[in-house]
Write a protein that holds these residues in place. Sequence first.
Motif: not given
Length: 90
Positions: A30-36, A41-44, A47
């Motif tokens: 996960e990186t910033a703003l709940s993105l993978c 979107l995380h978790p993709c 993932h």
Amino acid sequence: MGAIYTSAAFREYARAQVAHADILLTKHAETALSLCRCGRLHPCDEHRHWLEMRTHFRQFLVDEQYSSEVQQPHPPNPTPNDPSTPDDLA
């Protein structure tokens, strides 16, 4: 037909799968703003897949991790004067 793995060979395979999953989970962290890190979107889906794979193969390595810590039971030592057998029957 597929190969038949011995216990040691399968554990080696499971170790390799866990290591591979760890690498790919790092790439899909996960990186910033709940993105993978891949931009979704995380978790993709990637993932989730590798998390399941790591969990699946780790279960086969749990015995290996704790087998050296678990003490195996020792067979009972025979007593020299066992009351169930008479001494004069030897």
